[in-house]
Scaffold this active site. Structure first.
Site, PDB file in Angstrom:
ATOM      1  N   LYS A 104      35.430  36.064  44.485  1.00  0.00           N
ATOM      2  CA  LYS A 104      34.886  35.924  45.839  1.00  0.00           C
ATOM      3  C   LYS A 104      33.869  34.800  45.949  1.00  0.00           C
ATOM      4  O   LYS A 104      33.358  34.304  44.957  1.00  0.00           O
ATOM      5  CB  LYS A 104      34.325  37.269  46.316  1.00  0.00           C
ATOM      6  CG  LYS A 104      35.493  38.176  46.740  1.00  0.00           C
ATOM      7  CD  LYS A 104      35.086  39.441  47.410  1.00  0.00           C
ATOM      8  CE  LYS A 104      36.377  40.157  47.858  1.00  0.00           C
ATOM      9  NZ  LYS A 104      36.144  41.536  48.229  1.00  0.00           N
ATOM     10  N   ARG A 139      38.597  46.012  41.197  1.00  0.00           N
ATOM     11  CA  ARG A 139      39.826  45.425  41.746  1.00  0.00           C
ATOM     12  C   ARG A 139      39.809  43.931  41.432  1.00  0.00           C
ATOM     13  O   ARG A 139      38.910  43.228  41.891  1.00  0.00           O
ATOM     14  CB  ARG A 139      39.852  45.651  43.260  1.00  0.00           C
ATOM     15  CG  ARG A 139      41.037  45.053  43.986  1.00  0.00           C
ATOM     16  CD  ARG A 139      40.870  45.260  45.502  1.00  0.00           C
ATOM     17  NE  ARG A 139      41.967  44.699  46.250  1.00  0.00           N
ATOM     18  CZ  ARG A 139      42.071  43.407  46.571  1.00  0.00           C
ATOM     19  NH1 ARG A 139      41.146  42.560  46.208  1.00  0.00           N
ATOM     20  NH2 ARG A 139      43.116  42.988  47.262  1.00  0.00           N
TER      21      ARG A 139
HETATM   22  N1  PMM Z   1      38.811  42.505  49.249  1.00  0.00           N
HETATM   23  C1  PMM Z   1      39.932  41.838  49.562  1.00  0.00           C
HETATM   24  C2  PMM Z   1      41.133  42.537  49.786  1.00  0.00           C
HETATM   25  N2  PMM Z   1      41.184  43.882  49.667  1.00  0.00           N
HETATM   26  N3  PMM Z   1      40.113  45.917  49.175  1.00  0.00           N
HETATM   27  C3  PMM Z   1      39.007  46.586  48.856  1.00  0.00           C
HETATM   28  N4  PMM Z   1      39.047  47.927  48.712  1.00  0.00           N
HETATM   29  N5  PMM Z   1      37.816  45.965  48.662  1.00  0.00           N
HETATM   30  C4  PMM Z   1      37.683  44.615  48.808  1.00  0.00           C
HETATM   31  O1  PMM Z   1      36.549  44.113  48.655  1.00  0.00           O
HETATM   32  C5  PMM Z   1      38.850  43.867  49.128  1.00  0.00           C
HETATM   33  C6  PMM Z   1      40.059  44.561  49.314  1.00  0.00           C
HETATM   34  C7  PMM Z   1      39.906  40.347  49.690  1.00  0.00           C
HETATM   35  O2  PMM Z   1      40.307  39.703  48.518  1.00  0.00           O
HETATM   36  P1  PMM Z   1      41.802  39.155  48.230  1.00  0.00           P
HETATM   37  O3  PMM Z   1      42.405  38.781  49.565  1.00  0.00           O
HETATM   38  O4  PMM Z   1      41.641  37.997  47.350  1.00  0.00           O
HETATM   39  O5  PMM Z   1      42.586  40.192  47.542  1.00  0.00           O
END
Ligand code: PMM
Length: 286
Positions: free
Chosen positions: A225, A265
């Site tokens: 991030k 994650r």
């Molecule tokens: N961040 C992203 C996508 N999904 N889900 C949860 N539970 N928490 C998060 O902080 C989160 C998420 C954005 O990141 P990405 O698009 O690179 O996967």
């Protein structure tokens, strides 16, 4: 014995004796971190299997980018992206979660074998989400969220980011439980980068223990991030590209596991899978 609080179990999901690792498969052309790379059913399934081989405990499949400024994907297109990948990974034995803000996508992903609904809006984006999750009986990730991607940077205003995130998460949890989702099936998430700037994200990582007060397992999603990019930026202020933030991501996985997170994650699993295993061993030796 460890004195750390946290971790816990989620009804309806396997139990791990350490912080779990959720590997991300974004079936999108435009995610900030890995957009376009797995934008095809076969490639996405292969990617999920590779993440499992690297030590992922769960695979989070998403079909809509939530990067700041992103516009929304059409629902049918999201279904087309997500459902076959969920089905394919479940057939290979994966524990699959679905990253969606849409009730219909959640419902069909669960019907395809998904076992966790990960809604970055905590059920706020789609008025049917909480009811559908309650009906399916799937566990539900309630993330801290203040609005859609196009407006979230403007909402990053807090007097006390940790206190406000905890209070707003508590409100969302209460609403989700009132909507019929069993409290034992809720996972909470501070939503790093969602309506938060770098200092606010870092403050949340510094105070993850404050989230344990909510009494539910904690998911931390720092992977690649912006706050990590800013933290790693050189003297001219240029952040490294998203794909060069995996070591920093593993550092946050270590901090999260030590702080009692239930899961992290991440886009690249290997280093975080090692990190949570080392943390487990260290806790066992304490
Ligand atoms: N961040 C992203 C996508 N999904 N889900 C949860 N539970 N928490 C998060 O902080 C989160 C998420 C954005 O990141 P990405 O698009 O690179 O996967």
């Amino acid at each position: 014995m460890s004195t750390l609080r946290g971790r816990g179990t989620v009804e309806g999901l396997p139990e791990w004796d350490r912080c779990a690792v959720m590997g991300v498969v974004n079936v999108t052309p435009d995610s900030f971190s890995d957009g376009g790379r797995w934008f095809d059913t076969t490639a996405a399934i292969k990617r999920g299997l590779a993440l499992m081989a690297d030590g992922a405990d769960l695979i989070d499949v998403g079909g809509e980018s939530t990067r700041p400024g992103a516009s929304r994907v059409d629902e049918d297109e999201e279904l087309r992206r997500v459902v076959p990948v969920v089905r394919g990974l479940v057939a290979e034995g994966a524990v699959v979660s679905v990253d969606t803000m849409r009730a219909r996508v959640a419902e069909q992903a669960v019907a395809a074998g998904g076992v966790l609904v990960n809604d970055v809006s905590g059920g706020l984006a789609d008025p049917d989400m909480v009811r559908v999750v309650a009906e399916t009986g799937a566990p539900f990730v309630v993330m801290h969220w203040r609005g859609f991607s196009e407006s979230m940077n403007a909402r990053a205003v807090y007097a006390d980011v940790v206190g406000e995130v905890v209070a707003e998460l508590r409100e969302r949890m209460d609403a989700v439980v009132a909507g019929g989702v069993a409290p034992e099936r809720i996972v909470i998430d501070p939503g790093l980068g969602f309506a938060k700037d770098t200092a606010q994200d870092l403050a949340l990582v510094a105070h993850l223990d404050a989230l344990h007060g909510l009494g539910r397992p904690l998911l931390v999603a720092a992977s690649r991030k912006r706050f990590l990019g800013k933290t790693l930026a050189g003297p001219d202020g240029t952040p490294p590209p998203a794909r060069e933030r995996d070591a920093a991501t593993a550092a946050v996985s270590t901090l999260s596991a030590r702080a009692g997170a239930w899961a992290v994650r991440v886009h690249e699993v290997r280093a975080s899978a090692d990190a949570v295993r080392v943390c487990r061993a260290v806790e066992g030796a304490a």
